[in-house]
Design a protein around this motif. Structure first.
Motif, PDB file in Angstrom:
ATOM      1  N   VAL A 160       4.077   0.366 -18.311  1.00 51.94           N
ATOM      2  CA  VAL A 160       4.018   0.094 -16.876  1.00 51.94           C
ATOM      3  C   VAL A 160       3.582   1.319 -16.085  1.00 51.94           C
ATOM      4  CG1 VAL A 160       5.383  -0.562 -14.859  1.00 51.94           C
ATOM      5  CG2 VAL A 160       5.675  -1.770 -17.025  1.00 51.94           C
ATOM      6  N   TYR A 161       4.129   2.477 -16.405  1.00 52.72           N
ATOM      7  CA  TYR A 161       3.843   3.674 -15.622  1.00 52.72           C
ATOM      8  C   TYR A 161       2.385   4.138 -15.731  1.00 52.72           C
ATOM      9  CZ  TYR A 161       8.803   4.139 -14.735  1.00 52.72           C
ATOM     10  OH  TYR A 161      10.086   3.910 -14.320  1.00 52.72           O
ATOM     11  N   TYR A 162       1.658   3.674 -16.733  1.00 50.61           N
ATOM     12  CA  TYR A 162       0.262   4.060 -16.906  1.00 50.61           C
ATOM     13  C   TYR A 162      -0.701   2.887 -16.754  1.00 50.61           C
ATOM     14  CZ  TYR A 162       2.432   8.280 -18.587  1.00 50.61           C
ATOM     15  OH  TYR A 162       3.187   9.416 -18.671  1.00 50.61           O
ATOM     16  N   THR A 163      -0.238   1.798 -16.161  1.00 49.63           N
ATOM     17  CA  THR A 163      -1.078   0.615 -15.961  1.00 49.63           C
ATOM     18  C   THR A 163      -1.121   0.301 -14.463  1.00 49.63           C
ATOM     19  OG1 THR A 163      -0.203  -0.180 -18.082  1.00 49.63           O
ATOM     20  CG2 THR A 163      -1.488  -1.736 -16.767  1.00 49.63           C
ATOM     21  N   PRO A 164      -2.196   0.732 -13.785  1.00 53.51           N
ATOM     22  CA  PRO A 164      -2.256   0.596 -12.323  1.00 53.51           C
ATOM     23  C   PRO A 164      -2.102  -0.843 -11.818  1.00 53.51           C
ATOM     24  CG  PRO A 164      -3.982   2.054 -13.085  1.00 53.51           C
ATOM     25  CD  PRO A 164      -3.341   1.464 -14.304  1.00 53.51           C
ATOM     26  N   TRP A 165      -2.684  -1.826 -12.495  1.00 53.11           N
ATOM     27  CA  TRP A 165      -2.596  -3.193 -11.977  1.00 53.11           C
ATOM     28  C   TRP A 165      -1.160  -3.722 -12.034  1.00 53.11           C
ATOM     29  CZ3 TRP A 165      -0.948  -7.255 -14.957  1.00 53.11           C
ATOM     30  CH2 TRP A 165      -0.985  -7.097 -16.346  1.00 53.11           C
ATOM     31  N   VAL A 166      -0.374  -3.264 -12.996  1.00 52.33           N
ATOM     32  CA  VAL A 166       1.027  -3.686 -13.070  1.00 52.33           C
ATOM     33  C   VAL A 166       1.818  -3.048 -11.931  1.00 52.33           C
ATOM     34  CG1 VAL A 166       3.122  -3.667 -14.476  1.00 52.33           C
ATOM     35  CG2 VAL A 166       0.916  -4.046 -15.552  1.00 52.33           C
ATOM     36  N   ILE A 167       1.521  -1.800 -11.622  1.00 55.42           N
ATOM     37  CA  ILE A 167       2.190  -1.108 -10.522  1.00 55.42           C
ATOM     38  C   ILE A 167       1.886  -1.811  -9.200  1.00 55.42           C
ATOM     39  CG2 ILE A 167       2.269   1.051  -9.210  1.00 55.42           C
ATOM     40  CD1 ILE A 167       1.692   2.450 -11.940  1.00 55.42           C
ATOM     41  N   ILE A 168       0.616  -2.134  -8.981  1.00 58.44           N
ATOM     42  CA  ILE A 168       0.217  -2.808  -7.742  1.00 58.44           C
ATOM     43  C   ILE A 168       0.852  -4.195  -7.665  1.00 58.44           C
ATOM     44  CG2 ILE A 168      -1.740  -3.777  -6.473  1.00 58.44           C
ATOM     45  CD1 ILE A 168      -3.398  -1.397  -7.620  1.00 58.44           C
ATOM     46  N   LEU A 169       0.814  -4.947  -8.748  1.00 64.87           N
ATOM     47  CA  LEU A 169       1.401  -6.285  -8.767  1.00 64.87           C
ATOM     48  C   LEU A 169       2.909  -6.238  -8.531  1.00 64.87           C
ATOM     49  CD1 LEU A 169       0.951  -9.318  -9.196  1.00 64.87           C
ATOM     50  CD2 LEU A 169       1.333  -8.930 -11.630  1.00 64.87           C
ATOM     51  N   THR A 170       3.579  -5.290  -9.154  1.00 73.40           N
ATOM     52  CA  THR A 170       5.027  -5.134  -8.955  1.00 73.40           C
ATOM     53  C   THR A 170       5.341  -4.825  -7.503  1.00 73.40           C
ATOM     54  OG1 THR A 170       5.314  -4.350 -11.217  1.00 73.40           O
ATOM     55  CG2 THR A 170       7.034  -3.776  -9.638  1.00 73.40           C
ATOM     56  N   ASN A 171       4.611  -3.881  -6.936  1.00 76.15           N
ATOM     57  CA  ASN A 171       4.846  -3.518  -5.539  1.00 76.15           C
ATOM     58  C   ASN A 171       4.515  -4.673  -4.600  1.00 76.15           C
ATOM     59  OD1 ASN A 171       5.803  -0.936  -6.073  1.00 76.15           O
ATOM     60  ND2 ASN A 171       3.760  -0.067  -6.069  1.00 76.15           N
ATOM     61  N   PHE A 172       3.484  -5.447  -4.921  1.00 76.25           N
ATOM     62  CA  PHE A 172       3.127  -6.608  -4.099  1.00 76.25           C
ATOM     63  C   PHE A 172       4.233  -7.660  -4.126  1.00 76.25           C
ATOM     64  CE2 PHE A 172       1.304 -10.909  -3.932  1.00 76.25           C
ATOM     65  CZ  PHE A 172       0.888 -10.915  -2.607  1.00 76.25           C
ATOM     66  N   LEU A 173       4.715  -7.991  -5.318  1.00 75.00           N
ATOM     67  CA  LEU A 173       5.766  -9.011  -5.430  1.00 75.00           C
ATOM     68  C   LEU A 173       7.052  -8.554  -4.743  1.00 75.00           C
ATOM     69  CD1 LEU A 173       5.200 -10.235  -9.091  1.00 75.00           C
ATOM     70  CD2 LEU A 173       4.622 -11.409  -6.966  1.00 75.00           C
ATOM     71  N   PHE A 174       7.396  -7.277  -4.897  1.00 79.09           N
ATOM     72  CA  PHE A 174       8.561  -6.746  -4.211  1.00 79.09           C
ATOM     73  C   PHE A 174       8.374  -6.832  -2.695  1.00 79.09           C
ATOM     74  CE2 PHE A 174      10.684  -3.168  -2.123  1.00 79.09           C
ATOM     75  CZ  PHE A 174      12.001  -3.472  -2.419  1.00 79.09           C
ATOM     76  N   SER A 175       7.182  -6.506  -2.223  1.00 82.42           N
ATOM     77  CA  SER A 175       6.904  -6.548  -0.783  1.00 82.42           C
ATOM     78  C   SER A 175       7.027  -7.962  -0.238  1.00 82.42           C
ATOM     79  CB  SER A 175       5.501  -6.008  -0.492  1.00 82.42           C
ATOM     80  OG  SER A 175       5.396  -4.661  -0.870  1.00 82.42           O
ATOM     81  N   VAL A 176       6.501  -8.934  -0.961  1.00 86.35           N
ATOM     82  CA  VAL A 176       6.587 -10.329  -0.526  1.00 86.35           C
ATOM     83  C   VAL A 176       8.045 -10.765  -0.424  1.00 86.35           C
ATOM     84  CG1 VAL A 176       6.136 -12.719  -1.236  1.00 86.35           C
ATOM     85  CG2 VAL A 176       4.314 -11.026  -1.357  1.00 86.35           C
ATOM     86  N   VAL A 177       8.834 -10.488  -1.456  1.00 82.03           N
ATOM     87  CA  VAL A 177      10.248 -10.877  -1.452  1.00 82.03           C
ATOM     88  C   VAL A 177      10.989 -10.163  -0.325  1.00 82.03           C
ATOM     89  CG1 VAL A 177      12.398 -10.745  -2.769  1.00 82.03           C
ATOM     90  CG2 VAL A 177      10.294 -11.493  -3.884  1.00 82.03           C
ATOM     91  N   MET A 178      10.720  -8.872  -0.153  1.00 82.52           N
ATOM     92  CA  MET A 178      11.412  -8.091   0.869  1.00 82.52           C
ATOM     93  C   MET A 178      11.069  -8.579   2.277  1.00 82.52           C
ATOM     94  SD  MET A 178      13.412  -5.617   1.680  1.00 82.52           S
ATOM     95  CE  MET A 178      13.495  -4.278   0.555  1.00 82.52           C
ATOM     96  N   THR A 218       0.828  -1.199   0.000  1.00 76.99           N
ATOM     97  CA  THR A 218       0.000   0.000   0.000  1.00 76.99           C
ATOM     98  C   THR A 218       0.868   1.257   0.000  1.00 76.99           C
ATOM     99  OG1 THR A 218      -1.726  -1.187   1.192  1.00 76.99           O
ATOM    100  CG2 THR A 218      -1.839   1.219   1.227  1.00 76.99           C
ATOM    101  N   PHE A 219       1.899   1.270   0.850  1.00 75.07           N
ATOM    102  CA  PHE A 219       2.783   2.433   0.910  1.00 75.07           C
ATOM    103  C   PHE A 219       3.479   2.660  -0.425  1.00 75.07           C
ATOM    104  CE2 PHE A 219       7.135   3.965   1.339  1.00 75.07           C
ATOM    105  CZ  PHE A 219       6.880   5.267   1.738  1.00 75.07           C
ATOM    106  N   LEU A 220       4.040   1.599  -1.011  1.00 71.44           N
ATOM    107  CA  LEU A 220       4.763   1.755  -2.272  1.00 71.44           C
ATOM    108  C   LEU A 220       3.849   2.229  -3.397  1.00 71.44           C
ATOM    109  CD1 LEU A 220       7.089  -1.376  -2.191  1.00 71.44           C
ATOM    110  CD2 LEU A 220       7.774   1.024  -1.945  1.00 71.44           C
ATOM    111  N   THR A 221       2.621   1.705  -3.433  1.00 67.17           N
ATOM    112  CA  THR A 221       1.677   2.117  -4.468  1.00 67.17           C
ATOM    113  C   THR A 221       1.261   3.568  -4.263  1.00 67.17           C
ATOM    114  OG1 THR A 221       0.920  -0.162  -4.652  1.00 67.17           O
ATOM    115  CG2 THR A 221      -0.500   1.540  -5.597  1.00 67.17           C
ATOM    116  N   TRP A 222       0.955   3.936  -3.020  1.00 66.54           N
ATOM    117  CA  TRP A 222       0.603   5.322  -2.735  1.00 66.54           C
ATOM    118  C   TRP A 222       1.765   6.244  -3.084  1.00 66.54           C
ATOM    119  CZ3 TRP A 222       3.239   8.396   0.766  1.00 66.54           C
ATOM    120  CH2 TRP A 222       2.727   9.677   0.917  1.00 66.54           C
TER     121      TRP A 222
END
Length: 98
Positions: free
Chosen positions: A62-80, A19-23
């Motif tokens: 990527v920069y104009y596709t919200p679901w890709v941004i959310i998915l990227t941030n989610f996967l990064f969050s899980v790995v982190m 949520t933080f990364l997406t915001w």
């Protein structure tokens, strides 16, 4: 299977970081230039995915596709979160062995 308190904490941390990364991705553009330059590394996962999309000719803006941004941030969050959790587990194991 029951959900333990530890699992709940990990899930909450992943959700909060995502949520933080997406915001922050959307709020970043409104910051003054010096602050944007200092905080640009926070959005590195999205930049990496954008570069991969361009390099692999996927055709996803990527920069104009919200679901890709959310998915990227989610996967990064899980790995982190799981990576940091694993580091702390190993440190606890080493300290109890000694």
């Amino acid at each position: 299977m029951t959900i333990t308190g530890r699992r709940i904490k990990i899930i909450l941390l992943v959700v909060l970081l995502t949520t933080f990364l997406t915001w922050f991705f959307y709020a970043h553009e409104t910051l003054p230039k010096p602050l944007r330059a200092a905080t640009a590394l926070i959005e590195t996962p999205v930049a990496i995915v954008s570069g991969l999309s361009h390099y692999l000719n996927l055709g996803v803006d990527v920069y104009y596709t919200p679901w890709v941004i959310i998915l990227t941030n989610f996967l990064f969050s899980v790995v982190m979160i799981f990576g940091v959790d694993e580091i702390f587990k190993r440190r606890r194991q080493k300290s109890t062995i000694k």
